[in-house]
Design an enzyme around this catalytic site. Structure first.
Site, short mmCIF file in Angstrom:
data_model
loop_
_atom_site.label_atom_id
_atom_site.label_comp_id
_atom_site.label_asym_id
_atom_site.label_seq_id
_atom_site.Cartn_x
_atom_site.Cartn_y
_atom_site.Cartn_z
NE ARG A 97 -4.23 -1.65 0.23
CZ ARG A 97 -4.30 -2.77 -0.49
NH1 ARG A 97 -3.32 -3.10 -1.31
NH2 ARG A 97 -5.35 -3.56 -0.41
CD GLU A 147 -3.20 2.67 -5.51
OE1 GLU A 147 -4.21 2.02 -5.80
OE2 GLU A 147 -2.17 2.17 -5.08
CG HIS A 187 -3.24 -1.43 -6.70
ND1 HIS A 187 -3.67 -0.72 -5.61
CD2 HIS A 187 -3.09 -2.70 -6.27
CE1 HIS A 187 -3.77 -1.52 -4.57
NE2 HIS A 187 -3.43 -2.75 -4.94
#
Ligand code: DGY
Length: 315
Positions: free
Chosen positions: A235, A264, A282
């Site tokens: 993350r 994001e 991602h």
């Protein structure tokens, strides 16, 4: 009973649920808006959520019939798990099934950084390759390098096993000792500062929570060697991204591979101009193998809870 799925996940899980339940899938492009989510979940007995859906108190309060939230991800930092629990809602995630895909990607990023794929790719596409040269795009080989894993859970361990097969010496930082990993790879458990100071490659495999948020602060990042590579498939919030960008720009580290970002889907524009940053959207678990298995697992978790059985992977 009613199930709401916040995005069109692979068919395999949807069709399993359709045999027994009234299933509604949000199939518009992009993440569902908060307003729409709150509207859709009102009468649901179970939902399948994505990591982009913030399932907080307000959303949980808007679904009084809900018994299960099956997150279509291994990470569950998007869900207020304690509040869900207090309302008697079971939260599940998708561990194991995406381990290999994510570990593959961590190694791919490590290699892309070490061998300067982005620069090479851009050179080719811009027609700037003028012939073999002894000093063209010199990088680093993995053999004999220290590969530091932050978090020695499933994905961290799978990444370490891959790195060991490239001849890397494995270091790991974890609150628990992982004897299995030590046996398989000769890995050594070390303190965070030691790992950051020694490692040639550091790969992050920690969940995002209060303890890991900004764990790689400015001071910790400054411990990295100028020749080192940092990989993040976990993350973005675990790293002080702004400071990392400064270090990449001033070559205080060799390169960084990002599959995840601080905010994001917005990406800090400064990253776009850095030749020593490899950027991916991602996609750690983005293989058909993993995504089909994630779909099936979320569906089975929903069905287990709604049939009064124990879910397969509760968090
Ligand atoms: C996860 O599962 O948490 C990944 O970030 C996406 O698959």
């Amino acid at each position: 009973m009613k199930i709401f799925i916040t995005s069109c996940i692979p068919e395999i899980g949807i069709s399993l649920l359709q045999k027994k339940y009234n299933v509604k899938v949000y199939n518009k492009p992009g993440p569902i808006s908060r307003k729409q989510l709150i509207k859709e979940v009102k009468h649901c007995d179970g939902i399948i959520s994505l990591l982009t859906d913030k399932i907080d108190k307000e959303v949980i309060d808007s679904m009084p019939n809900c018994k299960v939230i099956a997150n279509y991800a291994v990470g569950f930092n998007n869900i207020d798990v304690n509040y869900a629990k207090s309302k008697g809602i079971i939260v599940t995630n998708t561990p194991d099934v995406l381990t290999d895909s994510t570990a593959d990607l961590a190694i791919a990023l490590a290699l892309a950084c070490a061998r300067r794929f982005v620069e090479g790719e851009q050179m080719m596409r811009k027609n700037k390759f003028k012939g073999w040269h002894p000093k063209l795009l010199l990088g680093m080989e993995l053999n004999n390098k220290f590969f530091g894993i932050l978090g020695a859970g499933r994905i961290g361990s799978a990444t370490a096993i891959r790195a060991a097969s490239f001849g890397c010496k494995i270091l790991y930082y974890s609150n628990k000792r992982n004897e299995g990993l030590e046996r398989k790879t000769g890995a050594k458990k070390v303190m965070l500062n030691t790992l950051l100071k020694i490692s040639d490659i550091v790969s992050i495999h920690l969940p995002l929570n209060i303890k890991t948020n900004q764990l790689l602060s400015k001071d910790k990042l400054e411990l990295l060697k100028p020749s080192s590579i940092l990989i993040n498939t976990a993350r973005g919030e675990i790293v002080d991204e702004k400071h990392l960008i400064k270090m990449l720009r001033s070559r205080k580290i060799f390169a960084a591979g990002f599959d995840v970002f601080d905010n994001e889907p917005n990406v800090n524009p400064a990253l776009l101009n850095l030749k020593n940053a490899v950027l991916l959207p991602h996609v750690g678990s983005a293989t058909n193998d993993a995504r089909n298995a994630m779909s099936l697992l979320t569906a089975k978790n929903i069905d287990a809870v709604l049939s009064g059985k124990t879910p397969i992977t509760p968090v």
